[in-house]
Scaffold this motif. Structure first.
Motif, mmCIF file in Angstrom:
data_model
loop_
_atom_site.group_PDB
_atom_site.id
_atom_site.type_symbol
_atom_site.label_atom_id
_atom_site.label_comp_id
_atom_site.label_asym_id
_atom_site.label_seq_id
_atom_site.Cartn_x
_atom_site.Cartn_y
_atom_site.Cartn_z
ATOM 1 N N TRP A 36 0.530 -1.713 0.068
ATOM 2 C CA TRP A 36 0.607 0.161 -0.345
ATOM 3 C C TRP A 36 0.920 1.347 -0.180
ATOM 4 C CZ3 TRP A 36 -4.314 0.083 -1.453
ATOM 5 C CH2 TRP A 36 -5.317 2.498 -1.379
ATOM 6 N N ASN A 37 2.372 1.098 0.974
ATOM 7 C CA ASN A 37 3.101 2.359 0.690
ATOM 8 C C ASN A 37 3.155 2.643 -0.781
ATOM 9 O OD1 ASN A 37 2.272 2.793 3.895
ATOM 10 N ND2 ASN A 37 4.699 2.825 4.318
ATOM 11 N N ASP A 38 3.599 1.943 -1.704
ATOM 12 C CA ASP A 38 4.170 1.916 -2.501
ATOM 13 C C ASP A 38 3.586 2.207 -3.570
ATOM 14 O OD1 ASP A 38 6.773 1.021 -1.330
ATOM 15 O OD2 ASP A 38 6.488 -1.046 -2.300
ATOM 16 N N ILE A 39 2.177 1.869 -3.388
ATOM 17 C CA ILE A 39 1.195 2.361 -3.937
ATOM 18 C C ILE A 39 0.552 4.246 -4.357
ATOM 19 C CG2 ILE A 39 -1.198 2.050 -5.030
ATOM 20 C CD1 ILE A 39 -1.092 -0.503 -4.232
ATOM 21 N N VAL A 40 0.025 4.576 -3.042
ATOM 22 C CA VAL A 40 -0.336 5.845 -2.725
ATOM 23 C C VAL A 40 1.259 7.063 -1.768
ATOM 24 C CG1 VAL A 40 -2.591 4.995 -1.914
ATOM 25 C CG2 VAL A 40 -1.222 4.821 -0.385
ATOM 26 N N GLY A 41 1.967 6.657 -1.806
ATOM 27 C CA GLY A 41 3.086 6.438 -0.613
ATOM 28 C C GLY A 41 3.103 7.046 0.445
ATOM 29 N N GLU A 42 3.946 6.578 1.443
ATOM 30 C CA GLU A 42 4.045 6.591 2.463
ATOM 31 C C GLU A 42 3.338 7.892 3.602
ATOM 32 O OE1 GLU A 42 7.591 6.417 5.567
ATOM 33 O OE2 GLU A 42 8.254 6.072 4.417
ATOM 34 N N PHE A 44 0.225 9.168 2.722
ATOM 35 C CA PHE A 44 -1.238 8.942 2.374
ATOM 36 C C PHE A 44 -1.276 6.975 2.793
ATOM 37 C CE2 PHE A 44 -1.274 12.250 -0.606
ATOM 38 C CZ PHE A 44 -2.417 13.411 0.208
ATOM 39 N N GLY A 45 0.112 6.075 3.401
ATOM 40 C CA GLY A 45 0.196 4.908 3.526
ATOM 41 C C GLY A 45 -1.017 4.837 4.815
ATOM 42 N N LYS A 46 -0.197 5.484 5.320
ATOM 43 C CA LYS A 46 -0.184 5.645 7.352
ATOM 44 C C LYS A 46 -1.502 6.671 7.831
ATOM 45 C CE LYS A 46 4.522 6.484 8.296
ATOM 46 N NZ LYS A 46 5.248 7.089 8.872
ATOM 47 N N GLN A 47 -2.036 6.940 6.501
ATOM 48 C CA GLN A 47 -3.528 7.499 6.940
ATOM 49 C C GLN A 47 -4.382 6.828 6.026
ATOM 50 O OE1 GLN A 47 -3.909 10.029 8.995
ATOM 51 N NE2 GLN A 47 -1.444 9.747 9.457
ATOM 52 N N SER A 48 -4.521 5.413 5.638
ATOM 53 C CA SER A 48 -5.445 4.145 4.754
ATOM 54 C C SER A 48 -5.206 3.260 4.644
ATOM 55 C CB SER A 48 -5.782 4.997 3.395
ATOM 56 O OG SER A 48 -4.558 5.187 2.875
ATOM 57 N N TYR A 49 -5.966 2.938 4.329
ATOM 58 C CA TYR A 49 -5.532 0.982 4.303
ATOM 59 C C TYR A 49 -7.065 0.289 3.045
ATOM 60 C CZ TYR A 49 -8.732 -0.692 7.743
ATOM 61 O OH TYR A 49 -9.780 -1.032 8.525
ATOM 62 N N PRO A 50 -6.493 -0.206 2.579
ATOM 63 C CA PRO A 50 -7.063 -1.391 2.020
ATOM 64 C C PRO A 50 -8.166 -2.264 2.811
ATOM 65 C CG PRO A 50 -5.369 -1.935 0.853
ATOM 66 C CD PRO A 50 -5.087 -0.557 2.339
ATOM 67 N N LYS A 51 -9.888 -1.970 2.579
ATOM 68 C CA LYS A 51 -10.010 -2.896 3.989
ATOM 69 C C LYS A 51 -10.647 -3.963 3.680
ATOM 70 C CE LYS A 51 -13.700 -3.058 7.373
ATOM 71 N NZ LYS A 51 -15.148 -2.099 8.180
ATOM 72 N N SER A 52 -11.449 -3.969 2.058
ATOM 73 C CA SER A 52 -12.084 -5.106 0.982
ATOM 74 C C SER A 52 -11.959 -4.886 -0.553
ATOM 75 C CB SER A 52 -13.181 -5.023 2.796
ATOM 76 O OG SER A 52 -14.259 -4.488 1.816
ATOM 77 N N ILE A 53 -12.749 -6.312 -0.999
ATOM 78 C CA ILE A 53 -12.703 -6.082 -2.014
ATOM 79 C C ILE A 53 -14.489 -7.044 -1.731
ATOM 80 C CG2 ILE A 53 -12.130 -7.365 -4.269
ATOM 81 C CD1 ILE A 53 -9.020 -7.414 -3.381
ATOM 82 N N ASP A 54 -15.109 -6.125 -2.506
ATOM 83 C CA ASP A 54 -15.927 -6.955 -3.277
ATOM 84 C C ASP A 54 -16.471 -6.841 -4.329
ATOM 85 O OD1 ASP A 54 -18.490 -8.105 -2.698
ATOM 86 O OD2 ASP A 54 -19.595 -5.895 -2.437
ATOM 87 N N GLY A 55 -16.535 -8.600 -5.178
ATOM 88 C CA GLY A 55 -16.519 -8.029 -6.317
ATOM 89 C C GLY A 55 -15.228 -7.669 -7.508
ATOM 90 N N LYS A 56 -15.436 -6.745 -7.967
ATOM 91 C CA LYS A 56 -14.557 -5.992 -8.579
ATOM 92 C C LYS A 56 -14.378 -4.868 -7.965
ATOM 93 C CE LYS A 56 -14.457 -7.946 -13.157
ATOM 94 N NZ LYS A 56 -13.432 -8.795 -13.385
ATOM 95 N N LYS A 57 -14.280 -4.111 -7.069
ATOM 96 C CA LYS A 57 -14.425 -2.559 -5.785
ATOM 97 C C LYS A 57 -13.298 -2.860 -5.003
ATOM 98 C CE LYS A 57 -17.557 -1.508 -2.829
ATOM 99 N NZ LYS A 57 -18.730 -0.693 -2.360
ATOM 100 N N LEU A 58 -12.669 -2.081 -4.332
ATOM 101 C CA LEU A 58 -11.724 -2.195 -3.150
ATOM 102 C C LEU A 58 -12.659 -1.265 -2.461
ATOM 103 C CD1 LEU A 58 -9.034 -2.572 -1.886
ATOM 104 C CD2 LEU A 58 -7.875 -1.077 -3.222
ATOM 105 N N THR A 59 -12.717 -1.403 -1.162
ATOM 106 C CA THR A 59 -13.246 -0.703 -0.377
ATOM 107 C C THR A 59 -11.584 -0.336 0.628
ATOM 108 O OG1 THR A 59 -15.178 -1.081 -0.027
ATOM 109 C CG2 THR A 59 -14.357 0.695 1.575
#
Length: 107
Positions: A36-42, A44-59
């Motif tokens: 995640w840190n590589d995707i959004v940067g360090e 924003f990585g500390k302030q967010s995280y991928p919680k779930s995947i439902d079908g083709k949607k990432l929350t």
């Protein structure tokens, strides 16, 4: 040690109530959390995280609405980066959620 065919593995998982898609989604989610840190940067990585995947949607859960808003502006770029990681499974949507439920599993 006995070699197990992939089809046998999936049959065993299905007997346990797990389907192939949910197994792949769980693995993709774990991979996204690790990178995640590589995707959004360090920052924003500390302030967010991928919680779930439902079908083709990432929350994605964010600590503050400002983080959600900034990531929303970057949505198309983030989706491209994410799909490079998740390929061949492609996600089509990202939903950013601000909330009290923020508990970064990586911290």
């Amino acid at each position: 040690m006995k070699k197990v065919e992939l089809s046998e593995l999936f049959q065993s998982l299905e007997k346990l109530g797990l389907d192939r898609e949910s197994v792949f989604q769980d693995q993709i989610l774990k991979k996204l959390r690790l990178q995640w840190n590589d995707i959004v940067g360090e920052v924003f990585g500390k302030q967010s995280y991928p919680k779930s995947i439902d079908g083709k949607k990432l929350t994605v859960v964010c600590r503050h609405s400002m983080v959600s808003q900034e990531l929303e502006f970057q949505k198309s770029d983030l989706l491209q980066k994410i799909n490079r990681i998740t390929s061949p499974v492609l996600l089509e949507k990202i939903h950013f959620k601000t909330g009290n439920e923020f508990q970064n599993p990586r911290s």
